[in-house]
Design an enzyme around this catalytic site. Structure first.
Site, PDB file in Angstrom:
ATOM      1  N   LYS A 165     -25.192  29.988  12.351  1.00 33.69           N
ATOM      2  CA  LYS A 165     -25.124  28.524  12.330  1.00 33.69           C
ATOM      3  C   LYS A 165     -24.648  27.958  13.659  1.00 33.69           C
ATOM      4  CE  LYS A 165     -21.860  25.835  10.050  1.00 33.69           C
ATOM      5  NZ  LYS A 165     -21.262  25.297   8.817  1.00 33.69           N
ATOM      6  N   ASP A 189     -22.989  31.317   7.706  1.00 35.22           N
ATOM      7  CA  ASP A 189     -22.567  31.862   9.004  1.00 35.22           C
ATOM      8  C   ASP A 189     -21.722  33.109   8.750  1.00 35.22           C
ATOM      9  OD1 ASP A 189     -19.996  31.003   8.309  1.00 35.22           O
ATOM     10  OD2 ASP A 189     -20.242  29.107   9.370  1.00 35.22           O
ATOM     11  N   ARG A 229     -23.381  24.168  15.051  1.00 30.01           N
ATOM     12  CA  ARG A 229     -23.118  22.786  14.652  1.00 30.01           C
ATOM     13  C   ARG A 229     -23.535  21.841  15.786  1.00 30.01           C
ATOM     14  NH1 ARG A 229     -21.347  19.908  10.795  1.00 30.01           N
ATOM     15  NH2 ARG A 229     -20.651  21.604   9.433  1.00 30.01           N
ATOM     16  N   GLY A 282       0.800  -1.231   0.000  1.00 28.79           N
ATOM     17  CA  GLY A 282       0.000   0.000   0.000  1.00 28.79           C
ATOM     18  C   GLY A 282       0.824   1.267   0.000  1.00 28.79           C
ATOM     19  N   ARG A 295     -10.237  22.463   9.287  1.00 23.07           N
ATOM     20  CA  ARG A 295     -11.317  22.681  10.261  1.00 23.07           C
ATOM     21  C   ARG A 295     -10.944  22.133  11.636  1.00 23.07           C
ATOM     22  NH1 ARG A 295     -16.226  20.362   6.847  1.00 23.07           N
ATOM     23  NH2 ARG A 295     -14.546  18.996   6.155  1.00 23.07           N
ATOM     24  N   ASP A 352     -20.385  29.317   0.667  1.00 22.20           N
ATOM     25  CA  ASP A 352     -19.643  28.827   1.824  1.00 22.20           C
ATOM     26  C   ASP A 352     -18.227  28.504   1.353  1.00 22.20           C
ATOM     27  OD1 ASP A 352     -19.218  28.130   4.428  1.00 22.20           O
ATOM     28  OD2 ASP A 352     -20.731  26.550   4.494  1.00 22.20           O
TER      29      ASP A 352
HETATM   30  C1  R5P Z   1     -17.728  25.229   8.502  1.00 27.38           C
HETATM   31  O1  R5P Z   1     -17.504  26.116   9.308  1.00 27.38           O
HETATM   32  C2  R5P Z   1     -17.547  25.443   7.036  1.00 27.38           C
HETATM   33  O2  R5P Z   1     -17.480  26.803   6.731  1.00 27.38           O
HETATM   34  C3  R5P Z   1     -18.652  24.793   6.227  1.00 27.38           C
HETATM   35  O3  R5P Z   1     -19.866  25.417   6.527  1.00 27.38           O
HETATM   36  C4  R5P Z   1     -18.746  23.333   6.550  1.00 27.38           C
HETATM   37  O4  R5P Z   1     -17.485  22.754   6.485  1.00 27.38           O
HETATM   38  C5  R5P Z   1     -19.697  22.653   5.610  1.00 27.38           C
HETATM   39  O5  R5P Z   1     -19.769  21.314   5.980  1.00 27.38           O
HETATM   40  P1  R5P Z   1     -21.032  20.436   5.637  1.00 27.38           P
HETATM   41  O6  R5P Z   1     -21.212  20.464   4.147  1.00 27.38           O
HETATM   42  O7  R5P Z   1     -20.664  19.063   6.131  1.00 27.38           O
HETATM   43  O8  R5P Z   1     -22.210  20.994   6.368  1.00 27.38           O
END
Ligand code: R5P
Length: 295
Positions: free
Chosen positions: A184, A160, A186, A34, A89, A210
């Site tokens: 937003k 956001d 999460r 691999g 992230r 985004d």
């Molecule tokens: C998060 O803060 C990013 O700006 C995006 O909103 C996020 O990564 C989007 O992820 P998903 O498509 O899984 O909601």
């Protein structure tokens, strides 16, 4: 010469066209256990640019190997372009015992290069983790190019506040329209809650922007809210279209009118190239670099 990572071949080819620099051929092999092997089939020259998006763990490893191959082949001034910086992230330890993953990635990349250029990193502060000079380029403005010229009283929204700068870029690229953002929260890896803004979208065309569409959770929720409030058409735009798992289906089921993304992640939606902002940024930070064409 430009050395392409296998996840960034199309972008690297466009960048080569745009800059007039040569495009290196890379052979790839995988050993029975691999492990990866890359091989440059020609000398890249003293000044080389490795271009590779970190869309997977293998892509990250390949990028490190390409940096090393370039050095072995005599590159003394190496620039690493990371069109999509994966792990960005994970920019803090969210719980005890966790790493700051993007810092580990940044440190590793820094050991093999003289400078780094990242396209629209999730947060600009991740640049501080590199231990060589680093900078960011933005490809967001060009996301407006494929939008129809006849959008009805358009409004440009971000899910956001963090993505508001990108929205501004898209709005500027389009030339007209209002700007707003949702709030937003999460809830889990693929669940989010969006609090609608007060923006009136009734009968209007909406462009939601985004930085990343990953699972599509954020974007499909934003699209659904826009339609609930009477939007006419809703376009989804992003820089990095990871579109993992069933993201594309989620967006379709939410009724997206069109998806527009850049080629930092190469997908069918990648209709806009990040090559121009990358070339401009390379030139800005090293005006001599593009004077070595053909090599
Ligand atoms: C998060 O803060 C990013 O700006 C995006 O909103 C996020 O990564 C989007 O992820 P998903 O498509 O899984 O909601």
């Amino acid at each position: 010469m430009i050395i392409p990572g296998s996840a960034s071949q199309s972008l690297a080819a466009t960048l080569a066209e745009e800059t007039g620099l040569g495009l290196a051929n890379v052979d790839h092999e995988r050993f029975p256990d691999g492990e990866l092997l890359v091989e440059l089939t020609e000398q890249p020259g003293a000044r080389a640019i490795v271009v590779g998006s970190i869309v997977s763990n293998d892509a990250f490893l390949e990028l490190l190997l390409l940096q090393d191959a370039a050095r072995e082949a005599g590159a003394t001034e190496l620039t690493t372009v990371v069109p999509y910086l994966g792990y960005a992230r994970q920019n803090k330890a969210f719980a005890d015992g966790q790493p700051v993953s993007v810092r580990a990635i940044a440190r590793a990349l820094s050991t093999g290069t003289d400078r780094i250029l990242v396209v629209d990193p999730h947060e600009r502060s991740v640049l501080d983790f590199f231990t060589v000079p680093s900078s960011a380029a933005s490809a967001a403005r060009n996301l407006a190019d494929p939008l129809p010229p006849d959008l009805a009283d358009p409004i440009f929204l971000s899910p956001d506040e963090g993505a508001r700068e990108l929205v501004q870029e898209v709005r500027e690229g389009y030339g007209t329209g209002e700007i707003d953002h949702f709030e937003k929260t999460r809830l889990s890896g693929d669940e989010i809650e969006l609090a609608p803004s007060d923006a009136q979208v009734d009968g209007r065309d909406v462009v939601v922007t985004d930085d990343i569409i990953a699972t599509g959770g954020t974007m499909s929720e934003a699209i659904a809210i826009c339609y609930e409030r009477g939007a006419a058409r809703v376009y989804a735009t992003c820089v990095h279209a990871l579109l993992t798992n069933a993201a594309r289906t989620r967006l379709a089921r939410a009724g997206v009118t069109g998806i527009i993304a850049t080629d930092t992640v190469e997908r069918p939606a990648s209709r806009v190239s990040a090559a121009t902002p990358i070339a401009e940024s390379l030139h800005r930070h090293d005006p001599d670099l593009l004077d070595h064409r053909g090599g």
